[in-house]
Motif scaffolding. Structure first.
Motif, PDB file in Angstrom:
ATOM      1  N   GLY A 173      48.007  37.283  47.660  1.00  0.00           N
ATOM      2  CA  GLY A 173      46.586  37.250  47.337  1.00  0.00           C
ATOM      3  C   GLY A 173      46.089  38.513  46.660  1.00  0.00           C
ATOM      4  O   GLY A 173      46.855  39.340  46.178  1.00  0.00           O
ATOM      5  N   GLY A 174      44.758  38.656  46.632  1.00  0.00           N
ATOM      6  CA  GLY A 174      44.140  39.854  46.083  1.00  0.00           C
ATOM      7  C   GLY A 174      43.932  39.803  44.582  1.00  0.00           C
ATOM      8  O   GLY A 174      44.370  38.881  43.888  1.00  0.00           O
ATOM      9  N   THR A 175      43.271  40.837  44.061  1.00  0.00           N
ATOM     10  CA  THR A 175      42.944  40.867  42.639  1.00  0.00           C
ATOM     11  C   THR A 175      44.135  41.230  41.762  1.00  0.00           C
ATOM     12  O   THR A 175      44.030  41.202  40.541  1.00  0.00           O
ATOM     13  CB  THR A 175      41.799  41.862  42.361  1.00  0.00           C
ATOM     14  OG1 THR A 175      42.202  43.171  42.796  1.00  0.00           O
ATOM     15  CG2 THR A 175      40.539  41.459  43.099  1.00  0.00           C
ATOM     16  N   ASP A 176      45.289  41.558  42.395  1.00  0.00           N
ATOM     17  CA  ASP A 176      46.476  41.803  41.572  1.00  0.00           C
ATOM     18  C   ASP A 176      47.163  40.509  41.172  1.00  0.00           C
ATOM     19  O   ASP A 176      48.009  40.498  40.270  1.00  0.00           O
ATOM     20  CB  ASP A 176      47.463  42.721  42.313  1.00  0.00           C
ATOM     21  CG  ASP A 176      47.861  42.180  43.679  1.00  0.00           C
ATOM     22  OD1 ASP A 176      47.108  41.349  44.222  1.00  0.00           O
ATOM     23  OD2 ASP A 176      48.902  42.596  44.207  1.00  0.00           O
ATOM     24  N   VAL A 177      46.805  39.385  41.839  1.00  0.00           N
ATOM     25  CA  VAL A 177      47.406  38.091  41.482  1.00  0.00           C
ATOM     26  C   VAL A 177      46.362  37.055  41.066  1.00  0.00           C
ATOM     27  O   VAL A 177      46.708  35.939  40.705  1.00  0.00           O
ATOM     28  CB  VAL A 177      48.228  37.517  42.658  1.00  0.00           C
ATOM     29  CG1 VAL A 177      49.349  38.467  43.015  1.00  0.00           C
ATOM     30  CG2 VAL A 177      47.372  37.223  43.861  1.00  0.00           C
ATOM     31  N   ASP A 178      45.097  37.421  41.113  1.00  0.00           N
ATOM     32  CA  ASP A 178      44.035  36.458  40.810  1.00  0.00           C
ATOM     33  C   ASP A 178      42.852  37.213  40.215  1.00  0.00           C
ATOM     34  O   ASP A 178      42.766  38.442  40.313  1.00  0.00           O
ATOM     35  CB  ASP A 178      43.607  35.736  42.093  1.00  0.00           C
ATOM     36  CG  ASP A 178      42.883  34.429  41.818  1.00  0.00           C
ATOM     37  OD1 ASP A 178      42.679  34.099  40.628  1.00  0.00           O
ATOM     38  OD2 ASP A 178      42.519  33.748  42.785  1.00  0.00           O
ATOM     39  N   ALA A 179      41.942  36.494  39.606  1.00  0.00           N
ATOM     40  CA  ALA A 179      40.735  37.090  39.040  1.00  0.00           C
ATOM     41  C   ALA A 179      39.527  36.692  39.869  1.00  0.00           C
ATOM     42  O   ALA A 179      39.493  35.621  40.469  1.00  0.00           O
ATOM     43  CB  ALA A 179      40.540  36.649  37.591  1.00  0.00           C
ATOM     44  N   GLY A 180      38.520  37.553  39.903  1.00  0.00           N
ATOM     45  CA  GLY A 180      37.297  37.255  40.638  1.00  0.00           C
ATOM     46  C   GLY A 180      36.082  37.448  39.758  1.00  0.00           C
ATOM     47  O   GLY A 180      36.080  38.282  38.843  1.00  0.00           O
TER      48      GLY A 180
END
Length: 268
Positions: A173-180
């Motif tokens: 998870g987190g912003t290293d694998v997804d965008a917010g």
């Protein structure tokens, strides 16, 4: 059926950064006008802001914005901040008195027991696992997508008819694998009260913040659905002076610790 995400979810990270910027604006001015959009992910953060603050004031405090991004995101991030003055027509509307700053429709709905239960579950999990998580409850089926979690341990913690943990397996998870992005998790913030605008990254003159809070709180007090509409420039909504609605929202925001803290979980 309800979905809840925790404060470390990428969309909540974006909301929290936007909230931190609004908190900063209120430290710099008594009644600032500010609207912030944040896009974050994969080592980058893009911030777009319109505000009544003078350009030189924003420039003087840019480092505080960069520091907030790194503090909230928890990793080194390349941050770009773009800012501009608020539209002159909107600014004039607010010059001499507190008036409604948005057109919009708003609905407050009493929370269901299922929604309250999932919120409690989300808070409990986040106390132990502080990384990115999303949770869904649907008629006894509890789906827990919690990064960096022990799936067997989590299954043993809950006695719902069906518990599904981390369908993706060893998910980080987190912003290293997804965008917010700002205001993308409105259901998580507002449950069945979702209508028009989002809650985060805006000052209290915006109906998206103050009228949404007003209708939600009224629905919880009365146990009935509340539906309102408003236009830019209205000085009264729901038979209440708009200044009083803003004061009610400010009291609520202060009670939870400010705009950044409000952005962690939304209204419930």
């Amino acid at each position: 059926m309800i979905e809840k995400v925790n404060p470390s979810h990428p969309d909540k990270v974006a909301d929290r950064i936007a909230g931190a910027i609004v908190d900063l604006a209120y430290r710099l001015e008594e009644n600032p006008k500010v609207a912030v959009e944040v896009l974050i992910g994969h080592g980058y953060c893009k911030i777009m802001m319109e505000t009544s603050l003078a350009d030189e004031t924003v420039s003087e405090h840019l480092q505080e914005i960069y520091d907030a991004v790194d503090r909230i995101n928890g990793q080194a991030t390349a941050t770009e901040v773009l800012y501009t003055k608020q539209d002159e027509h909107l600014s004039k509307n607010q010059e001499d008195v507190i008036r409604c700053g948005d057109n919009g429709i708003f609905r407050g709905v009493p929370l269901t027991e299922e929604q309250k239960t999932l919120s409690e579950v989300a808070h409990q999990i986040h106390e132990k696992y502080t990384s990115d998580g999303k949770y869904i409850l649907d008629d006894g089926r509890l789906i827990l997508c919690q990064s960096n979690a022990d799936a067997d341990e989590m299954r043993k913690s809950y006695t719902f008819p069906e518990v599904i943990v981390n369908p993706l397996g060893g998910w980080t998870g987190g912003t290293d694998v997804d965008a917010g992005a700002t205001n993308r998790k409105l259901g998580s913030d507002m449950a069945d009260s979702v209508t028009g605008g989002g809650l985060h990254g805006k000052d209290l003159s915006k109906a998206d913040v103050s009228v949404n809070i007003h209708t939600f709180l009224k629905a919880q007090r009365t146990g009935r659905t509340v539906e309102l509409c408003c236009a830019i420039g209205d000085d009264e909504i729901d038979g209440v002076p708009y200044a009083d609605i803003v004061a009610e929202a400010r009291e609520y925001i202060d009670s939870v610790g400010g705009f950044e803290k409000f952005a962690e979980w939304g209204l419930f």
